[in-house]
Write a protein that holds these residues in place. Structure first.
Motif, PDB file in Angstrom:
ATOM      1  N   SER A  77      -3.788  14.831   3.752  1.00 32.64           N
ATOM      2  CA  SER A  77      -4.416  14.468   2.478  1.00 32.64           C
ATOM      3  C   SER A  77      -5.779  15.126   2.295  1.00 32.64           C
ATOM      4  N   LYS A 101      -9.921   6.435   1.751  1.00 28.49           N
ATOM      5  CA  LYS A 101      -8.536   6.467   1.267  1.00 28.49           C
ATOM      6  C   LYS A 101      -8.502   6.540  -0.266  1.00 28.49           C
ATOM      7  N   LEU A 104      -9.443  10.035  -1.492  1.00 27.24           N
ATOM      8  CA  LEU A 104      -8.377  11.031  -1.321  1.00 27.24           C
ATOM      9  C   LEU A 104      -7.226  10.811  -2.304  1.00 27.24           C
ATOM     10  N   LYS A 105      -6.931   9.571  -2.624  1.00 27.32           N
ATOM     11  CA  LYS A 105      -5.895   9.302  -3.628  1.00 27.32           C
ATOM     12  C   LYS A 105      -6.295   9.921  -4.962  1.00 27.32           C
ATOM     13  N   THR A 108      -6.533  13.988  -4.731  1.00 25.33           N
ATOM     14  CA  THR A 108      -5.254  14.688  -4.609  1.00 25.33           C
ATOM     15  C   THR A 108      -4.255  14.293  -5.684  1.00 25.33           C
ATOM     16  N   ASP A 110      -2.384  11.820  -5.324  1.00 23.70           N
ATOM     17  CA  ASP A 110      -1.275  11.284  -4.538  1.00 23.70           C
ATOM     18  C   ASP A 110      -1.558   9.823  -4.199  1.00 23.70           C
ATOM     19  N   LYS A 112      -0.105   7.989  -2.305  1.00 22.31           N
ATOM     20  CA  LYS A 112       0.180   7.707  -0.895  1.00 22.31           C
ATOM     21  C   LYS A 112      -0.778   8.435   0.051  1.00 22.31           C
ATOM     22  N   ALA A 113      -1.828   9.034  -0.504  1.00 27.46           N
ATOM     23  CA  ALA A 113      -2.795   9.765   0.322  1.00 27.46           C
ATOM     24  C   ALA A 113      -3.408   8.827   1.356  1.00 27.46           C
ATOM     25  N   LYS A 114      -3.664   9.382   2.535  1.00 26.73           N
ATOM     26  CA  LYS A 114      -4.254   8.614   3.633  1.00 26.73           C
ATOM     27  C   LYS A 114      -5.475   9.339   4.165  1.00 26.73           C
ATOM     28  N   SER A 115      -6.302   8.579   4.849  1.00 30.24           N
ATOM     29  CA  SER A 115      -7.464   9.149   5.510  1.00 30.24           C
ATOM     30  C   SER A 115      -7.480   8.680   6.950  1.00 30.24           C
TER      31      SER A 115
END
Length: 160
Positions: A77, A101, A104-105, A108, A110, A112-115
Motif C-alpha cells: 500500500s 492506515k 494510505l486508504k 491509494t 484502496d 483495503k490498504a494497510k500500513s
C-alpha cells in the motif's frame, strides 16, 4: 551532536518555513518514541539517532516519495501511494502519522490498504520539524519565495 541538532532547529525556526508550526527541539524529544522502529542514519553512515529497523531510516524523509527508501521492504500500500505521486511533505507526514492506515486508504483509493505502521501520534508537528532538519529538500515557503525572483530574471532576459 546536540549542538548540531540545536543549530539545525534554530535555522529552521528562523527561516519561516512551512515547518515553523513545529518545534524541532521538542520533536527530538518526541522522536524517542519513534526510535523503537526507526533510526536516522545519514547516507554516509553517520548514526544520528540510533533506533530500530522495523521501520525505514527517516533521514531525508521530507521531500522523498512514499515507499522509496532504498534497502527497506515496504508494504504494497505505501509503495502504491508513492507510485501514485505521494511525496512526504509536512501535510502528508502529519496525516500519515496521525492515521497511517486511513492515510494510505485515501492516498491509494484502496479501501483495503494497510500500513505496517500501527503507532499513531495525535500532534506530529514537532516530530515533522525535527525530521525536516535531516532533509536536503528546500521547504515549500522558501521555494515559493524564490520562484517569483526566477521568473522575473527570465522575463528581463527575454526582453533584452
Amino acid at each position: 551532536m546536540k549542538t548540531i541538532l540545536a543549530s539545525a532547529a534554530t535555522i529552521i525556526a528562523l527561516s519561516g518555513t512551512a515547518f515553523a508550526e513545529g518545534d524541532a527541539t521538542k520533536g527530538e524529544k518526541d522522536f524517542k518514541k519513534c526510535k523503537s522502529c526507526h533510526a536516522i542514519v545519514s547516507p554516509d553512515g553517520d548514526v544520528i539517532f540510533k533506533g530500530g529497523k522495523t521501520g525505514p531510516n527517516l533521514y531525508g524523509i521530507v521531500g522523498r516519495a512514499a515507499g522509496t527508501m532504498e534497502g527497506f521492504k515496504y508494504g504494497a500500500s505505501i509503495v502504491a501511494a508513492g507510485e501514485a505521486g505521494t511525496v512526504w511533505d509536512a501535510d502528508n507526514l502529519a496525516a500519515y502519522i496521525k492515521d497511517p492506515k486511513g492515510f494510505l486508504k485515501e492516498a491509494t483509493g484502496d479501501s483495503k490498504a494497510k500500513s505496517k505502521m500501527t503507532f499513531k501520534w495525535g500532534k506530529p508537528e514537532n516530530i515533522i520539524a525535527f525530521l525536516a532538519t535531516f532533509s536536503a529538500e528546500m521547504p515549500a515557503a522558501d521555494a515559493a519565495e524564490e520562484a517569483p525572483a526566477e521568473a522575473a530574471e527570465g522575463e528581463s532576459t527575454a526582453s533584452e
